[in-house]
Design an enzyme around this catalytic site. Sequence first.
Site, PDB file in Angstrom:
ATOM      1  N   SER A 147     -13.938  15.095 -15.143  1.00  0.00           N
ATOM      2  CA  SER A 147     -12.544  14.893 -14.743  1.00  0.00           C
ATOM      3  C   SER A 147     -11.656  15.521 -15.803  1.00  0.00           C
ATOM      4  O   SER A 147     -12.095  15.740 -16.937  1.00  0.00           O
ATOM      5  CB  SER A 147     -12.255  13.386 -14.651  1.00  0.00           C
ATOM      6  OG  SER A 147     -10.871  13.130 -14.522  1.00  0.00           O
ATOM      7  N   TYR A 160     -13.204   4.528 -17.583  1.00  0.00           N
ATOM      8  CA  TYR A 160     -13.270   5.824 -16.911  1.00  0.00           C
ATOM      9  C   TYR A 160     -13.198   6.954 -17.935  1.00  0.00           C
ATOM     10  O   TYR A 160     -13.993   7.898 -17.893  1.00  0.00           O
ATOM     11  CB  TYR A 160     -12.115   5.937 -15.906  1.00  0.00           C
ATOM     12  CG  TYR A 160     -12.223   7.141 -14.989  1.00  0.00           C
ATOM     13  CD1 TYR A 160     -13.103   7.142 -13.923  1.00  0.00           C
ATOM     14  CD2 TYR A 160     -11.429   8.271 -15.191  1.00  0.00           C
ATOM     15  CE1 TYR A 160     -13.201   8.238 -13.074  1.00  0.00           C
ATOM     16  CE2 TYR A 160     -11.517   9.367 -14.346  1.00  0.00           C
ATOM     17  CZ  TYR A 160     -12.410   9.347 -13.296  1.00  0.00           C
ATOM     18  OH  TYR A 160     -12.511  10.427 -12.463  1.00  0.00           O
ATOM     19  N   LYS A 164     -16.200   9.620 -18.532  1.00  0.00           N
ATOM     20  CA  LYS A 164     -15.977  11.033 -18.223  1.00  0.00           C
ATOM     21  C   LYS A 164     -16.081  11.900 -19.476  1.00  0.00           C
ATOM     22  O   LYS A 164     -16.523  13.051 -19.410  1.00  0.00           O
ATOM     23  CB  LYS A 164     -14.639  11.222 -17.514  1.00  0.00           C
ATOM     24  CG  LYS A 164     -14.617  10.628 -16.106  1.00  0.00           C
ATOM     25  CD  LYS A 164     -15.769  11.163 -15.250  1.00  0.00           C
ATOM     26  CE  LYS A 164     -15.780  10.612 -13.848  1.00  0.00           C
ATOM     27  NZ  LYS A 164     -16.892  11.146 -13.017  1.00  0.00           N
TER      28      LYS A 164
END
Length: 279
Positions: A147, A160, A164
Site C-alpha cells: 500500500s 495496517y 504493510k
Amino acid sequence: MESAQQVFNGKVAVITGASSGIGAGLARHAAGLGMRVVLADVDAERTESLRAELVAQGAEAEAVVTDVADTAAVEALAERAYRRFGGVDMLVNNAGIMAFGYSWEIPAERWDAMLRVNIGGYVNGLRAFVPRMLEAGTPAWVVNVSSVGGLLPSPLMAPYSVTKFGVLALTESLHYEMQMKKAQIRVSVVTPGHVKSDIFRAARPGADTPPEVQGFQQWLQNDADEHGLTPDEHAERVFAQVAEGRYWVVPQPEALDPALQPRTDMILGRITPVVQFGG
C-alpha cells in the site's frame, strides 16, 4: 514490448483475498487476459459467486475457501491449484484486513489477527508456492500487495501501517533471494492508493470509538468512494506494470510520489514527524 495479454495468456494465477475489492478486480482482469485463475478467500459465498461469473464468461476458474493465516489451509490451496491446473505461474498475495483506533486501544485479538493475515498470510503463500515454482524452473511471478501506507505510516491505523511496511520488507528480501538463486521468478510489490472497495467500511469503529477515530475512518472511505480507482482500473495498471517486469508497481503515482521526497528529507534531516491527515 509484449502486452500483458501476450505475457500472461494461458498462465495460471492464484489470488488471495479474491472475493471482493482489489482482489476481485485482479481476478477479473487476469481472466480477461486469458489466465486460468484460482480464487482464494475466507468468504465461500462471494468466492463461488465470482468463480461462477468468470466461468460464465468463458474463463477457467477454481474457488478455494482459504484462511491465509492457516499454514495448512494455504498448503492445501497450493495442492488444489497444482492438481487442477498442473502448475502455478503467478501468486498474488493480496488478502488483508483493517482496524482503526489508537494503537494501545485496538484489542489484542485484532492486532493478532492483522499480523496473522496481513503478514503471516503472505509468508504462508511464499512457503507453499515458491518451492514449487523453483522446482518447476520456469518463468513465474510473485506479486505482493502492500500500500502507499507501506511507505507513509498513518495515525489511527497502526496495525495496517505495521503490516504493510512488513510486506515491503518481505518482498524486497524475497526479490534479493531470487537473484541469489538465479531463479526465473520475478517479484513485484504493489502500492495501491485509494481503490473503490469496502475495506474501510468493513472496519468501521464501534459506537463507543472516539469521534476523531470515527471521523478519520469516514474521511478515508469517502475519499476512496469519490476519488479512488475502480478495482478494474487498478488491476489493469497492475498487470501492465508486472508484465513490463517492474519491481515497484505503483498504480497511482500521484498518491505516492509527492510525499516521498518530503518524507526522505524528514528522515535525512532527523526532523520530528508532525501529524498530517484529513480526518
